[in-house]
Design a protein around this motif. Structure first.
Motif, short mmCIF file in Angstrom:
data_model
loop_
_atom_site.label_atom_id
_atom_site.label_comp_id
_atom_site.label_asym_id
_atom_site.label_seq_id
_atom_site.Cartn_x
_atom_site.Cartn_y
_atom_site.Cartn_z
N PRO A 114 9.68 17.01 -17.90
CA PRO A 114 11.02 17.54 -17.64
C PRO A 114 11.00 18.52 -16.46
O PRO A 114 9.98 19.16 -16.20
CB PRO A 114 11.37 18.30 -18.92
N ASP A 115 12.12 18.62 -15.75
CA ASP A 115 12.26 19.65 -14.72
C ASP A 115 12.29 21.01 -15.40
O ASP A 115 12.55 21.12 -16.59
CB ASP A 115 13.57 19.44 -13.94
N GLY A 116 12.06 22.07 -14.61
CA GLY A 116 12.13 23.43 -15.13
C GLY A 116 13.49 23.72 -15.74
O GLY A 116 14.52 23.37 -15.15
N GLY A 117 13.51 24.33 -16.91
CA GLY A 117 14.76 24.65 -17.59
C GLY A 117 15.32 23.50 -18.41
O GLY A 117 16.39 23.62 -18.99
N TYR A 118 14.61 22.36 -18.44
CA TYR A 118 15.06 21.19 -19.20
C TYR A 118 13.99 20.80 -20.21
O TYR A 118 12.83 21.19 -20.09
CB TYR A 118 15.35 20.01 -18.26
N ARG A 119 14.40 20.02 -21.22
CA ARG A 119 13.47 19.54 -22.23
C ARG A 119 13.79 18.07 -22.52
O ARG A 119 14.85 17.56 -22.13
CB ARG A 119 13.57 20.37 -23.50
N VAL A 120 12.89 17.40 -23.20
CA VAL A 120 13.11 16.01 -23.58
C VAL A 120 14.17 15.97 -24.67
O VAL A 120 14.02 16.62 -25.71
CB VAL A 120 11.80 15.36 -24.07
N ALA A 121 15.24 15.25 -24.43
CA ALA A 121 16.30 15.09 -25.43
C ALA A 121 15.99 13.89 -26.32
O ALA A 121 16.15 13.96 -27.53
CB ALA A 121 17.65 14.91 -24.76
N SER A 122 15.54 12.79 -25.71
CA SER A 122 15.22 11.60 -26.50
C SER A 122 14.28 10.68 -25.73
O SER A 122 14.27 10.67 -24.50
CB SER A 122 16.49 10.84 -26.88
N VAL A 123 13.49 9.94 -26.50
CA VAL A 123 12.66 8.86 -25.96
C VAL A 123 13.01 7.62 -26.76
O VAL A 123 12.90 7.62 -27.99
CB VAL A 123 11.15 9.18 -26.08
N THR A 124 13.46 6.58 -26.07
CA THR A 124 13.88 5.35 -26.73
C THR A 124 12.96 4.22 -26.29
O THR A 124 12.81 3.97 -25.10
CB THR A 124 15.34 5.01 -26.37
N VAL A 125 12.33 3.57 -27.28
CA VAL A 125 11.46 2.43 -27.02
C VAL A 125 12.08 1.21 -27.69
O VAL A 125 12.29 1.22 -28.91
CB VAL A 125 10.03 2.68 -27.55
N ASP A 126 12.38 0.19 -26.90
CA ASP A 126 12.96 -1.05 -27.43
C ASP A 126 14.16 -0.75 -28.33
O ASP A 126 14.27 -1.27 -29.44
CB ASP A 126 11.92 -1.86 -28.19
N ALA A 127 15.04 0.13 -27.89
CA ALA A 127 16.29 0.50 -28.58
C ALA A 127 16.08 1.36 -29.82
O ALA A 127 17.02 1.62 -30.55
CB ALA A 127 17.12 -0.73 -28.91
N ALA A 128 14.86 1.81 -30.10
CA ALA A 128 14.61 2.68 -31.26
C ALA A 128 14.21 4.07 -30.76
O ALA A 128 13.40 4.20 -29.84
CB ALA A 128 13.50 2.11 -32.14
N ASN A 129 14.76 5.11 -31.38
CA ASN A 129 14.42 6.48 -31.00
C ASN A 129 13.03 6.81 -31.53
O ASN A 129 12.78 6.73 -32.73
CB ASN A 129 15.45 7.45 -31.57
N VAL A 130 12.12 7.18 -30.62
CA VAL A 130 10.74 7.52 -31.00
C VAL A 130 10.39 8.93 -30.54
O VAL A 130 9.22 9.25 -30.34
CB VAL A 130 9.73 6.50 -30.41
N THR A 131 11.39 9.77 -30.38
CA THR A 131 11.18 11.12 -29.86
C THR A 131 10.09 11.85 -30.63
O THR A 131 9.27 12.56 -30.04
CB THR A 131 12.50 11.91 -29.87
N GLY A 132 10.02 11.66 -31.94
CA GLY A 132 9.00 12.32 -32.75
C GLY A 132 7.60 11.81 -32.51
O GLY A 132 6.62 12.42 -32.94
N SER A 133 7.45 10.71 -31.78
CA SER A 133 6.12 10.13 -31.52
C SER A 133 5.50 10.57 -30.20
O SER A 133 4.39 10.16 -29.88
CB SER A 133 6.23 8.60 -31.53
N ILE A 134 6.23 11.38 -29.43
CA ILE A 134 5.63 11.82 -28.17
C ILE A 134 4.67 12.96 -28.45
O ILE A 134 4.84 13.73 -29.39
CB ILE A 134 6.70 12.23 -27.12
N VAL A 135 3.63 13.04 -27.65
CA VAL A 135 2.60 14.06 -27.81
C VAL A 135 2.77 15.09 -26.71
O VAL A 135 2.84 14.74 -25.53
CB VAL A 135 1.19 13.42 -27.73
N ALA A 136 2.85 16.36 -27.09
CA ALA A 136 3.08 17.44 -26.13
C ALA A 136 1.78 17.84 -25.45
O ALA A 136 0.73 17.90 -26.08
CB ALA A 136 3.70 18.65 -26.82
N GLY A 137 1.88 18.10 -24.16
CA GLY A 137 0.77 18.64 -23.39
C GLY A 137 1.22 19.96 -22.79
O GLY A 137 2.14 20.59 -23.29
N ASP A 138 0.61 20.38 -21.72
CA ASP A 138 0.97 21.63 -21.07
C ASP A 138 2.16 21.40 -20.14
O ASP A 138 2.01 21.13 -18.96
CB ASP A 138 -0.23 22.16 -20.28
N GLY A 139 3.37 21.45 -20.71
CA GLY A 139 4.58 21.24 -19.92
C GLY A 139 4.94 19.78 -19.74
O GLY A 139 5.94 19.45 -19.11
#
Length: 176
Positions: free
Chosen positions: A68-93
């Motif tokens: 994400p750009d500074g001041g923004y965050r990931v709102a959603s990640v969609t894989v094959d029309a399914a929301n998988v936002t909870g499956s992303i792994v956080a790193g340093d920014g």
């Protein structure tokens, strides 16, 4: 002399078959590995890498980096029309999403949102100071959503804190 001719034929046939087998084993045909396409896209205020049409060999893994750009965050990640936002792994920014053992085409789309901010106004009535991040607070402080700001309240010499309130509600003080 009949058996001799027969032996000669068997010995030479073995040589012929052996040579044919050796010749066949030296012929290598290219193996065509099937590839699949993952279409990766990101909305405004961030990037996904790699992006666009990403070819992946059948059975291989593909990792995507989401920034994400500074001041923004990931709102959603969609894989094959399914929301998988909870499956992303956080790193340093940054964040990561991995397609494991790819055996078909896929899509991945990322959306970003502004991180909400809150303004904290500090009012000091009397003799003392309030500090935030080791700096004297003289104007409103803006913090991002989810932050836990810490303030240091220092009364002037020969004074003590008489009253402390948050959003107009008194906070009880305990002397140590």
């Amino acid at each position: 002399k009949g058996p001799m001719v027969y032996n000669w034929m068997i010995v030479n046939m073995k040589k012929i078959f052996y040579n044919v087998l050796v010749l066949l084993s030296l012929i290598c045909l290219p193996v065509v590995m099937s590839a699949h396409t993952i279409v990766a896209s990101a909305g405004e205020h961030g990037i996904i890498s790699p992006s666009g049409n990403v070819d992946v060999t059948d059975g291989e893994d593909q990792i995507f980096t989401i920034t994400p750009d500074g001041g923004y965050r990931v709102a959603s990640v969609t894989v094959d029309a399914a929301n998988v936002t909870g499956s992303i792994v956080a790193g340093d920014g940054v964040f990561f999403y991995t397609f494991e053992n790819v055996t078909e085409d896929h899509t991945i789309a990322v959306a970003f949102e502004l991180i909400p901010t809150h303004t904290i106004t500090v009012n000091v009535a009397g003799n003392g100071n309030v500090y935030y991040n080791d700096a004297l607070v003289s104007e409103p402080i803006v913090v991002t959503d989810g932050a836990t700001p810490e303030f240091v309240i220092t009364p002037a010499t020969n004074y003590h804190i008489d009253e402390l309130s948050l959003d107009g509600n008194a906070i009880s003080l305990t002397k140590l």
